[in-house]
Write an enzyme that holds these catalytic residues in place. Structure first.
Site, PDB file in Angstrom:
ATOM      1  N   THR A  82       0.707  -1.136  -0.182  1.00  0.00           N
ATOM      2  CA  THR A  82      -0.115  -0.177   0.334  1.00  0.00           C
ATOM      3  C   THR A  82       1.028   1.477  -0.210  1.00  0.00           C
ATOM      4  O   THR A  82       1.621   1.427   0.572  1.00  0.00           O
ATOM      5  CB  THR A  82      -0.615   0.369   1.636  1.00  0.00           C
ATOM      6  OG1 THR A  82      -0.089   0.560   1.965  1.00  0.00           O
ATOM      7  CG2 THR A  82      -1.293  -1.414   1.444  1.00  0.00           C
ATOM      8  N   ASN A  98       4.423   0.080   8.224  1.00  0.00           N
ATOM      9  CA  ASN A  98       6.408   1.015   7.811  1.00  0.00           C
ATOM     10  C   ASN A  98       5.260   2.340   7.382  1.00  0.00           C
ATOM     11  O   ASN A  98       6.821   3.526   7.603  1.00  0.00           O
ATOM     12  CB  ASN A  98       6.499   0.838   6.111  1.00  0.00           C
ATOM     13  CG  ASN A  98       7.497   1.126   5.882  1.00  0.00           C
ATOM     14  OD1 ASN A  98       8.642   1.273   6.743  1.00  0.00           O
ATOM     15  ND2 ASN A  98       7.358   1.602   5.064  1.00  0.00           N
ATOM     16  N   SER A 125       9.108   0.888  14.244  1.00  0.00           N
ATOM     17  CA  SER A 125       8.816   2.186  15.313  1.00  0.00           C
ATOM     18  C   SER A 125      10.656   2.665  14.886  1.00  0.00           C
ATOM     19  O   SER A 125      10.694   3.256  13.738  1.00  0.00           O
ATOM     20  CB  SER A 125       8.933   1.729  16.898  1.00  0.00           C
ATOM     21  OG  SER A 125       9.366   2.647  17.866  1.00  0.00           O
ATOM     22  N   TYR A 161       8.713  13.638  16.394  1.00  0.00           N
ATOM     23  CA  TYR A 161       8.242  12.506  15.478  1.00  0.00           C
ATOM     24  C   TYR A 161       9.219  11.936  17.164  1.00  0.00           C
ATOM     25  O   TYR A 161       8.414  10.085  16.871  1.00  0.00           O
ATOM     26  CB  TYR A 161       9.684  12.166  15.208  1.00  0.00           C
ATOM     27  CG  TYR A 161      10.451  11.275  14.271  1.00  0.00           C
ATOM     28  CD1 TYR A 161       9.091  10.662  12.982  1.00  0.00           C
ATOM     29  CD2 TYR A 161      10.843  10.321  14.907  1.00  0.00           C
ATOM     30  CE1 TYR A 161       9.456   9.754  12.449  1.00  0.00           C
ATOM     31  CE2 TYR A 161      11.567   9.146  14.049  1.00  0.00           C
ATOM     32  CZ  TYR A 161      10.854   8.356  13.325  1.00  0.00           C
ATOM     33  OH  TYR A 161      11.669   6.968  12.945  1.00  0.00           O
ATOM     34  N   LYS A 182       6.999   8.194  18.384  1.00  0.00           N
ATOM     35  CA  LYS A 182       7.356   6.506  17.881  1.00  0.00           C
ATOM     36  C   LYS A 182       7.362   6.223  19.629  1.00  0.00           C
ATOM     37  O   LYS A 182       6.907   4.066  19.947  1.00  0.00           O
ATOM     38  CB  LYS A 182       8.824   6.723  18.167  1.00  0.00           C
ATOM     39  CG  LYS A 182       9.142   6.921  16.390  1.00  0.00           C
ATOM     40  CD  LYS A 182       8.283   5.344  15.271  1.00  0.00           C
ATOM     41  CE  LYS A 182       8.080   5.877  14.009  1.00  0.00           C
ATOM     42  NZ  LYS A 182       7.205   4.937  13.437  1.00  0.00           N
ATOM     43  N   THR A 189      17.681   6.294   4.186  1.00  0.00           N
ATOM     44  CA  THR A 189      16.515   6.383   3.165  1.00  0.00           C
ATOM     45  C   THR A 189      16.455   7.668   2.394  1.00  0.00           C
ATOM     46  O   THR A 189      16.602   8.668   3.278  1.00  0.00           O
ATOM     47  CB  THR A 189      15.289   5.344   3.726  1.00  0.00           C
ATOM     48  OG1 THR A 189      14.970   6.048   4.968  1.00  0.00           O
ATOM     49  CG2 THR A 189      16.017   4.277   4.193  1.00  0.00           C
TER      50      THR A 189
END
Length: 272
Positions: A32, A83, A134, A148, A152, A183
């Protein structure tokens, strides 16, 4: 036998890398993303083994609809990997209401909605594995990532509780806690607050502490994730990267020392 794996945020980064790895070894993948065009290369290569679905995880009804469609298409869901998420960079004082709400809506409520949607399916199957992506920053913190960090930390508390609630149904819960990786998370996928000059020294010190070795190679995480998915007794928590463990160990040693120092004060506060 191959597994059927539902992955959110599969258009890039960890999500796409892991989706490709599962498909390569013969699993079925429900991938997705807000924009499924980014998955066209996997569809071309793996055909019917992948089901791309558009999904904004902040939309609860859409999350439930996507999980329902996945179940109808493949017949079961063995593994959920939550994710989808993004990073918000900026000092706590700088953060607007809109930025704060968007961070929590995606990183916390997005996890909650998809998890709730998949639980009835896994309970009926009497088994399944829910994996929440996480972060190391779910158990320790860094400056200029306050919201952030908070998101988490929330995922950690939610998922640790969930693990105790669903164990009797044969459902395992794991938290993946990566340190920094190369990433798009800190690049185009990230958002930034409007800067205040007062916090520039804090941000400069944060940036100065980062080195090239601070960030792992995302492709190198594949073996660890496959091992986690295949484990009959998966751990509740799994670090990814070589920075995470020593950082967490140092922080927890400091926490334990502080708690010990203030133990008498804490015990007297019990009142009996």
């Amino acid at each position: 036998m191959g597994k059927t794996i539902f992955i959110t945020g599969a258009s890039k980064g960890f999500g796409k890398i892991w989706a490709a790895a599962f498909l390569k070894r013969g699993d079925k993948v429900v991938a997705t993303a807000r924009n499924t065009e980014a998955l066209n290369d996997l569809v071309k290569q793996y055909g019917d083994a992948i089901l791309p679905l558009p999904l904004d995880v902040t939309d609860r009804a859409q999350s439930f609809a996507a999980v329902k469609k996945a179940k109808e298409h493949f017949g079961r869901i063995d593994v959920l990997i939550n994710n989808a998420g993004f990073g918000l960079f900026g000092a706590v004082e700088e953060t607007s209401e809109q930025e704060a709400r968007a961070q929590i809506e995606t990183n916390v409520f997005g996890v909650l909605w998809v998890t709730q949607a998949v639980l009835p399916i896994m309970r009926a199957q009497r088994g399944g594995h829910i994996i929440q992506v996480s972060s190391l920053l779910g158990i320790v913190t860094l400056p200029v990532l306050g919201l952030y960090n908070a998101s988490k930390f929330a995922v950690e508390g939610l998922s640790e509780t969930l693990a105790t609630e669903v164990k009797g149904f044969g459902i395992n819960v794991s938290l993946i806690e990566p340190n920094g990786f190369s990433t798009d998370w800190a690049g185009g996928s990230a958002t930034h607050t409007t800067p205040m000059p007062e916090y520039e020294p804090v941000k400069a010190a944060f940036q100065a502490g980062l080195t090239e070795d601070s960030f792992g190679n995302p492709e190198a995480t594949v073996d660890a994730v496959l091992k986690l998915v295949d484990s009959p007794k998966p751990p509740l928590r799994l670090f990814l990267g070589k920075v995470a463990y020593p950082f967490a160990k140092s922080v927890y040693a400091e926490r334990l020392a502080t708690w010990e120092e203030w133990k008498d004060v804490a015990e007297k506060a019990h009142g009996k």
